[in-house]
Design a protein around this motif. Structure first.
Motif, PDB file in Angstrom:
ATOM      1  N   ASP A  53       0.860  -1.180   0.000  1.00 52.23           N
ATOM      2  CA  ASP A  53       0.000   0.000   0.000  1.00 52.23           C
ATOM      3  C   ASP A  53       0.898   1.232   0.000  1.00 52.23           C
ATOM      4  O   ASP A  53       1.566   1.535   0.993  1.00 52.23           O
ATOM      5  CB  ASP A  53      -0.918  -0.004   1.225  1.00 52.23           C
ATOM      6  N   LEU A  54       0.903   1.958  -1.108  1.00 50.17           N
ATOM      7  CA  LEU A  54       1.767   3.121  -1.259  1.00 50.17           C
ATOM      8  C   LEU A  54       1.144   4.393  -0.700  1.00 50.17           C
ATOM      9  O   LEU A  54       1.795   5.438  -0.663  1.00 50.17           O
ATOM     10  CB  LEU A  54       2.124   3.317  -2.737  1.00 50.17           C
ATOM     11  N   GLY A  55      -0.110   4.313  -0.276  1.00 53.80           N
ATOM     12  CA  GLY A  55      -0.733   5.453   0.395  1.00 53.80           C
ATOM     13  C   GLY A  55      -1.111   6.589  -0.530  1.00 53.80           C
ATOM     14  O   GLY A  55      -1.680   6.390  -1.617  1.00 53.80           O
ATOM     15  N   ALA A  56      -0.765   7.820  -0.115  1.00 54.76           N
ATOM     16  CA  ALA A  56      -1.207   9.044  -0.803  1.00 54.76           C
ATOM     17  C   ALA A  56      -0.329   9.346  -2.009  1.00 54.76           C
ATOM     18  O   ALA A  56       0.434  10.320  -2.029  1.00 54.76           O
ATOM     19  CB  ALA A  56      -1.219  10.207   0.175  1.00 54.76           C
ATOM     20  N   VAL A  57      -0.424   8.504  -3.001  1.00 55.49           N
ATOM     21  CA  VAL A  57       0.336   8.687  -4.235  1.00 55.49           C
ATOM     22  C   VAL A  57      -0.592   8.468  -5.421  1.00 55.49           C
ATOM     23  O   VAL A  57      -1.694   7.919  -5.279  1.00 55.49           O
ATOM     24  CB  VAL A  57       1.528   7.697  -4.337  1.00 55.49           C
ATOM     25  N   VAL A  58      -0.124   8.896  -6.588  1.00 54.53           N
ATOM     26  CA  VAL A  58      -0.755   8.486  -7.833  1.00 54.53           C
ATOM     27  C   VAL A  58       0.147   7.438  -8.464  1.00 54.53           C
ATOM     28  O   VAL A  58       1.356   7.655  -8.631  1.00 54.53           O
ATOM     29  CB  VAL A  58      -0.999   9.661  -8.789  1.00 54.53           C
ATOM     30  N   VAL A  59      -0.415   6.280  -8.749  1.00 52.55           N
ATOM     31  CA  VAL A  59       0.296   5.209  -9.446  1.00 52.55           C
ATOM     32  C   VAL A  59      -0.101   5.274 -10.913  1.00 52.55           C
ATOM     33  O   VAL A  59      -1.283   5.434 -11.246  1.00 52.55           O
ATOM     34  CB  VAL A  59      -0.045   3.830  -8.840  1.00 52.55           C
ATOM     35  N   MET A  60       0.896   5.161 -11.782  1.00 48.37           N
ATOM     36  CA  MET A  60       0.660   5.259 -13.218  1.00 48.37           C
ATOM     37  C   MET A  60       1.644   4.362 -13.955  1.00 48.37           C
ATOM     38  O   MET A  60       2.615   3.887 -13.355  1.00 48.37           O
ATOM     39  CB  MET A  60       0.835   6.713 -13.686  1.00 48.37           C
ATOM     40  N   PRO A  61       1.424   4.104 -15.233  1.00 51.11           N
ATOM     41  CA  PRO A  61       2.410   3.322 -15.985  1.00 51.11           C
ATOM     42  C   PRO A  61       3.754   4.032 -16.020  1.00 51.11           C
ATOM     43  O   PRO A  61       3.837   5.267 -16.059  1.00 51.11           O
ATOM     44  CB  PRO A  61       1.794   3.253 -17.395  1.00 51.11           C
ATOM     45  N   GLY A  62       4.840   3.249 -16.009  1.00 52.91           N
ATOM     46  CA  GLY A  62       6.170   3.832 -16.126  1.00 52.91           C
ATOM     47  C   GLY A  62       6.364   4.475 -17.483  1.00 52.91           C
ATOM     48  O   GLY A  62       5.713   4.117 -18.476  1.00 52.91           O
ATOM     49  N   LEU A  63       7.274   5.441 -17.542  1.00 48.53           N
ATOM     50  CA  LEU A  63       7.533   6.181 -18.773  1.00 48.53           C
ATOM     51  C   LEU A  63       8.574   5.465 -19.628  1.00 48.53           C
ATOM     52  O   LEU A  63       9.416   4.730 -19.121  1.00 48.53           O
ATOM     53  CB  LEU A  63       8.009   7.594 -18.443  1.00 48.53           C
ATOM     54  N   VAL A  64       8.507   5.712 -20.934  1.00 47.35           N
ATOM     55  CA  VAL A  64       9.420   5.091 -21.886  1.00 47.35           C
ATOM     56  C   VAL A  64      10.283   6.172 -22.526  1.00 47.35           C
ATOM     57  O   VAL A  64       9.760   7.093 -23.176  1.00 47.35           O
ATOM     58  CB  VAL A  64       8.657   4.333 -22.980  1.00 47.35           C
ATOM     59  N   ASN A  65      11.585   6.044 -22.337  1.00 49.84           N
ATOM     60  CA  ASN A  65      12.552   6.948 -22.962  1.00 49.84           C
ATOM     61  C   ASN A  65      12.997   6.295 -24.270  1.00 49.84           C
ATOM     62  O   ASN A  65      13.838   5.406 -24.282  1.00 49.84           O
ATOM     63  CB  ASN A  65      13.742   7.168 -22.038  1.00 49.84           C
ATOM     64  N   ALA A  66      12.436   6.748 -25.387  1.00 50.30           N
ATOM     65  CA  ALA A  66      12.610   6.047 -26.662  1.00 50.30           C
ATOM     66  C   ALA A  66      13.869   6.452 -27.420  1.00 50.30           C
ATOM     67  O   ALA A  66      14.104   5.940 -28.517  1.00 50.30           O
ATOM     68  CB  ALA A  66      11.382   6.272 -27.544  1.00 50.30           C
ATOM     69  N   HIS A  67      14.670   7.358 -26.867  1.00 45.24           N
ATOM     70  CA  HIS A  67      15.935   7.699 -27.525  1.00 45.24           C
ATOM     71  C   HIS A  67      16.927   8.174 -26.478  1.00 45.24           C
ATOM     72  O   HIS A  67      16.807   9.270 -25.930  1.00 45.24           O
ATOM     73  CB  HIS A  67      15.736   8.778 -28.586  1.00 45.24           C
ATOM     74  N   ALA A  68      17.919   7.309 -26.185  1.00 45.50           N
ATOM     75  CA  ALA A  68      18.905   7.630 -25.150  1.00 45.50           C
ATOM     76  C   ALA A  68      20.267   7.091 -25.554  1.00 45.50           C
ATOM     77  O   ALA A  68      20.389   6.242 -26.440  1.00 45.50           O
ATOM     78  CB  ALA A  68      18.481   7.035 -23.807  1.00 45.50           C
TER      79      ALA A  68
END
Length: 451
Positions: A53-68
């Motif tokens: 339980d992460l509590g008072a957070v917003v959980v969302m899909p991880g981001l994709v860095n498509a050029h590094a």
């Protein structure tokens, strides 16, 4: 160091699924490294050894860095004042340093970049650089999901072409089955500008044989079109299609000078535009035509490029910059909407890397890659006044991310990195930088290094 295993349920005050649903509070169910489901909580919050339980957070899909270019954190900031999107800047700044770079100087800086990515909410990335065989172990150890392309730099040298194409092929072959989340790709540096047609075709054939993709810089200054007009009597996009170059997954990085009228031609291919708005602004080149690409049905992804001129690995900042730059250059407010921008940074990136249709969302079947940001650090207007998507794009900072998961494995919890020893990596990176600059000074008869 290792991530905490065995999480079945992730509970949070807000779950943004990326499918249009927001659950407050909500729960994400994970099974075998994939999303089994996500929905609202009814009744008491669940508890148990397999519940986080992460509590008072917003959980969302991880981001994709498509050029590094992860190893290039070794040279962070050296491109200031230069456009690295031109051959002049590439040769005068990057190749000048890279001429003295050897493979043992690569792993620590790769780990530094991986730590930056995890801390800033990036769970997946596409890399293009040489010495990829020394990059891969550091990336695998970090737990990040990645497509690692060995950069094929020719610069008109027949021996270099043969050597780098052979190295890239061996690397991609060696990565087959090596990791569940890290794959080996091939990375022709720049079609027509740096890579000759015969090498391009060879790279395409190898990618097709191995079921992997190609990662290339494209349309940064118009040099490709000038070459193709002179040698083939057509545009570079049409020539790439004629050569079958876009029949395998292909990341076209930057695309700042691509002709919007030709974008419908890309829509029927396996190519994706990976745009880097901060670098476009810093390099003084046009903004990539994101709105036109989306309208034409082209897949668009987002990247940070190398740290030599874009010293920030914050993809939230890139999202915010994309939206502002699109509005500024078009004079159309909200020309690319927050929801579209979030999709570019999640599902668009996974698609560019050859992922499945649910990857980049918290929907059943998608990869269990997610991040968490404290609600207290997410500036947002009153409920009903500003959408959560708008708050994430225009108010969030990657520096606020406190938790990161890839394939059901925690890479960061409570702001603590679990898979990378960042302090040790930074210390080794400094020693590597001192070695590199000493080599440059000895070769050039001048002084380099710390100021």
């Amino acid at each position: 160091m290792s991530g905490l295993e065995g999480t079945r349920l992730v509970v949070a005050d807000v779950i943004w699924t990326g499918t249009g649903d927001v659950h407050t509070p909500g729960v994400v169910e994970i099974e075998d490294g994939r999303i089994a489901g996500a929905g609202p909580l009814h009744g008491a919050r669940p508890a148990g050894p397999d519940v986080v339980d992460l509590g008072a957070v917003v959980v969302m899909p991880g981001l994709v860095n498509a050029h590094a270019h992860t190893p290039m954190s070794l040279m962070r900031g050296i491109g200031e004042g230069h456009s690295l999107l031109t051959m002049e800047g590439f040769l005068a700044v990057l190749r000048r340093a890279e001429a003295h770079l050897t493979e043992e100087l690569v792993p620590a800086s790769t780990s530094v970049s991986c730590a930056d990515f995890i801390r800033h909410g990036i769970t997946t990335f596409a890399d293009q650089y040489f010495f990829a065989g020394r990059i891969a172990p550091a990336v695998i150890a970090s737990g990040l999901r990645a497509a690692l392309a060995w950069g094929i730099v020719e610069l008109g040298d027949d021996d270099a072409r043969a050597r780098e194409l052979s190295a890239a092929t061996r690397f991609a072959e060696s990565m087959q089955g090596e990791s569940e989340v890290v794959r080996g790709w091939l990375g022709p540096h720049a079609y027509f500008v740096d890579n000759q047609p015969e090498a391009m075709i060879a790279a395409r054939d190898t990618a097709a044989r191995l079921g992997v993709g190609l990662h290339v810089h494209y349309s940064t200054s118009g040099e490709e079109d000038a070459y193709c007009a002179e040698h083939h009597g057509t545009t570079s996009i049409r020539q790439l299609i004629a050569m079958g170059m876009l029949e395998v997954p292909t990341i076209l990085a930057h695309c700042t000078t691509v002709d919007p009228a030709e974008l419908p031609l890309l829509a029927g291919t396996r190519a994706a535009m990976a745009v880097v708005p901060s670098v476009a602004m810093q390099s003084g080149v046009p903004a990539a035509p994101v709105r036109a690409a989306l309208d034409a049905g082209v897949n668009v992804a987002l990247g940070t490029d190398n740290p030599c001129n874009n010293t920030n690995a914050d993809l939230f900042e890139e999202m915010r910059t994309l939206g502002k730059l699109a509005a500024f250059t078009s004079r159309v407010p909200n020309q690319v909407t927050p929801r579209e921008i979030l999709a570019i940074a999640t599902t668009g990136g996974h698609c560019a890397l050859g992922g499945g249709p649910a990857d980049g969302t918290l929907a059943p079947g998608g990869v269990a890659d997610l991040i968490a940001l404290p609600l207290a650090q997410l500036p947002r207007g009153p409920v009903g006044a500003q959408s959560l998507e708008s708050a994430l794009v225009y108010g969030a900072s990657g520096a606020s991310v406190t938790a990161s998961m890839v394939a059901g494995r925690w890479l960061m919890r409570g702001g603590e990195l679990l898979t990378v020893d960042a302090e040790a990596a930074r210390a080794q990176q400094q020693r590597d930088f001192d070695t590199l600059t000493a080599r440059m000074a000895a070769a050039e008869g001048g002084s380099h290094g710390r100021e």
